[in-house]
Scaffold this active site. Structure first.
Site, short mmCIF file in Angstrom:
data_model
loop_
_atom_site.label_atom_id
_atom_site.label_comp_id
_atom_site.label_asym_id
_atom_site.label_seq_id
_atom_site.Cartn_x
_atom_site.Cartn_y
_atom_site.Cartn_z
N GLU A 93 0.83 -1.22 0.00
CA GLU A 93 0.00 0.00 0.00
C GLU A 93 0.86 1.26 0.00
O GLU A 93 1.77 1.38 0.83
CB GLU A 93 -0.90 0.00 1.24
N LYS A 274 -6.01 -0.31 12.58
CA LYS A 274 -5.46 -0.69 11.26
C LYS A 274 -4.29 0.21 10.93
O LYS A 274 -3.28 -0.23 10.36
CB LYS A 274 -6.56 -0.56 10.18
N ASP A 290 5.34 -14.09 11.75
CA ASP A 290 3.96 -14.56 11.63
C ASP A 290 3.00 -13.41 11.95
O ASP A 290 2.48 -13.32 13.06
CB ASP A 290 3.74 -15.73 12.60
N HIS A 388 -2.21 10.56 0.91
CA HIS A 388 -2.32 9.17 0.45
C HIS A 388 -2.47 9.12 -1.07
O HIS A 388 -1.77 8.38 -1.76
CB HIS A 388 -3.53 8.51 1.13
#
Ligand SMILES: CC(C)(COP(=O)([O-])OP(=O)([O-])OC[C@H]1O[C@@H](n2cnc3c(N)ncnc32)[C@H](O)[C@@H]1OP(=O)([O-])[O-])[C@@H](O)C(=O)NCCC(=O)NCCSC(=O)C[C@@](C)(O)CC(=O)[O-]
Ligand SMILES: NC(=O)C1=CN([C@@H]2O[C@H](COP(=O)(O)OP(=O)(O)OC[C@H]3O[C@@H](n4cnc5c(N)ncnc54)[C@H](OP(=O)(O)O)[C@@H]3O)[C@@H](O)[C@H]2O)C=CC1
Length: 440
Positions: A93, A274, A290, A388
């Site tokens: 992203e 997030k 992981d 962004h």
């Protein structure tokens, strides 16, 4: 003092590589070599992902038919416990790495990130069903806890020799006939999943004999709430300048309002978190960890009160500065797993200067606090889209065939127009190429 007495100053390598992002990947690698972050060979290996081939991939997972790549970027400006650190991040992203670098730069004004961590405890669960007398079972297990831990450690010789090993036996009652035994094991620089899963399977018959129950599942828990990391950082209010805001205090207060929103509303808290995991996961993927286990544990921890809440807290400090804290479970490893076989993972760990699993957890968590801060600042001021989408424009430009400097030229025009459609990018690219051709 004569020259022979003057020790050459060991140039501290700075993580502040201003304008790094305006360079090409090759120029960035050269700069890392010049500033002694990488050897020439390591820089070359980064470019070619040397050593990670089909055979390597085929030894890692099943049904391999090829290789899959992700961008490997560096988040800059990080100071972690007083040490300059480059933070490798593998993520698809745009703007996440920019965000981490930006926030780290803000936090570096007040010394960067201060990290502490719990011991590296990984917990195995042994479920016992149809226990005839829970009270008796609990009493018998507790009476033999020391003996049981000694038996567990008899299976963990090498780990005990490293200073790890089974530390505690905990009993949890789930219902009238079910209890779960937790074996808390210090696994040092390993995540320890295979180790504690094996231990759980070995110890289960002992617990069955002692309780009269029936063994159910024997597996680690990913709610690794005994393996938390704590990261603190501050931003002087003067550094919180932003267009449209007369002073940093107004930006600080807007960020505090965003924090409060997350504390009041789980719908907001999930996206807030997030933003934290943008930083954490980027580091974990680059370092072959992981991230699925960490994600599962982080969100379960966020809901430990019964209501899902933010993993970070931002507050006004005594001097008016913005103070941030991230507290979360973060089981990491620098041995075993992908670190056994993926050369890119070993290179990322070396780039980050990671000294062990707890150090890696600190770096990943610092990246998480940073991406959370950057997101909250953007959301609270100019909005997320400006930054962004300006970076997303680069991807659109490349999608229509722009290369090299054309990518920035097309992306900057898209951002000026606030239009991010491939058709418009193609038109701009054709226009600038035509204009270039006419000029020659
Ligand atoms: C994107 C910025 C940093 C621009 O912010 P800006 O103010 O335009 O940046 P700048 O041009 O002033 O540069 C400041 C620093 O940012 C970094 N920087 C600046 N540009 C670049 C670049 N191209 N490549 C790499 N680094 C970059 C770099 O460190 C630079 O320092 P310098 O090197 O100049 O000394 C800012 O708008 C930002 O942080 N936005 C947040 C972006 C974000 O969070 N993205 C994640 C996707 S959205 C999401 O998933 C999270 C969210 C939002 O949903 C979470 C939530 O809701 O809380
Ligand atoms: N989250 C989950 O639910 C699960 C995750 N996994 C996956 O398994 C992967 C591998 O897990 P893990 O068991 O850690 O890895 P490995 O079993 O691959 O390797 C860890 C082992 O390395 C040895 N070792 C060597 N040096 C050290 C050191 N300095 N510190 C600690 N151990 C050392 C230890 O073995 P020894 O003591 O014998 O020398 C240790 O058990 C994880 O990354 C995860 O992806 C697997 C199952 C479940």
């Amino acid at each position: 003092m004569s020259d022979d007495k003057v020790q050459p100053l060991r140039r501290v390598r700075s993580s502040r590589l201003s304008g790094f992002y305006r360079q090409t990947p090759e120029q960035r690698r050269s700069r890392l070599v010049e500033s002694r972050w990488l050897s020439p060979e390591e820089a070359e290996a980064c470019a070619s992902l040397a050593g990670f081939d089909e055979a390597c991939a085929d030894s890692m997972v099943e049904n391999v038919i090829g290789l899959h790549g992700l961008p490997l970027g560096l988040a800059l400006n990080f100071i972690v416990n007083g040490q300059e650190r480059l933070v490798p991040m593998a993520v698809e992203e745009p703007s996440i790495i920019a965000a981490a670098s930006y926030a780290a730069r803000l936090c570096s004004e007040a010394g960067g990130f201060q990290v502490t961590a719990d011991e590296p405890i990984t917990t195995a669960q042994v479920q016992l069903l149809d226990v005839p007398s829970l009270r008796q079972a609990e009493a018998d297990l507790r009476a033999r806890a020391a003996e049981l831990l000694a038996e567990a450690n008899s299976h963990l010789g090498p780990m005990c020799s490293r200073g790890g090993g089974a530390r505690e036996l905990e009993i949890r009652v789930l219902d009238a006939t079910t209890l779960v035994v937790h074996l808390h094991v210090d696994t040092r620089d390993a995540m320890g999943a295979n180790l504690v899963n094996g231990l759980a399977e070995r110890m289960a018959p002992r617990f069955v004999a002692l309780t009269g129950g029936r063994a159910g599942l024997k597996i680690l828990t990913n709610l690794a709430d005994r393996r938390k990391v704590y990261v603190r950082a501050s931003v002087p209010v003067g550094a919180l300048v932003s267009e449209g805001f007369s002073e940093g205090a107004a930006v600080r207060d807007a960020i505090l309002e965003a924090q409060l929103f997350a504390e009041m509303d789980p719908y907001r808290a999930v996206t807030h978190n997030k933003g934290v995991m943008n930083g954490v996961d980027g580091v974990l993927v680059a370092c072959g960890n992981d991230w699925r286990a960490v994600e599962a544990g982080a969100h379960a921890y966020a809901a430990r009160s019964g209501v899902y809440r933010p993993l970070t807290s931002w507050r006004r400090g005594p001097g008016g500065e913005l103070q941030g804290l991230l507290e979360m479970p973060l089981p990491t490893s620098t041995v075993g797993g992908a670190a056994r076989s993926h050369p890119g993972v070993l290179r990322a760990l070396k780039l980050a200067g990671v000294t062990g699993a707890l150090d890696l957890a600190g770096v990943a968590a610092a990246a998480g606090l940073a991406t959370n801060l950057a997101a909250l600042k953007a959301l609270s001021t100019e909005g997320i889209q400006k930054g962004h989408m300006a970076l997303h424009a680069r991807r659109v430009a490349a999608e229509v065939g722009a290369e090299g400097e054309w990518v920035s030229i097309v992306a900057e025009q898209l951002a000026r127009e606030h239009v991010y459609r491939p058709e418009r990018a193609r038109e701009i690219l054709d226009e600038v190429r035509h204009h270039e051709g006419a000029a020659q």
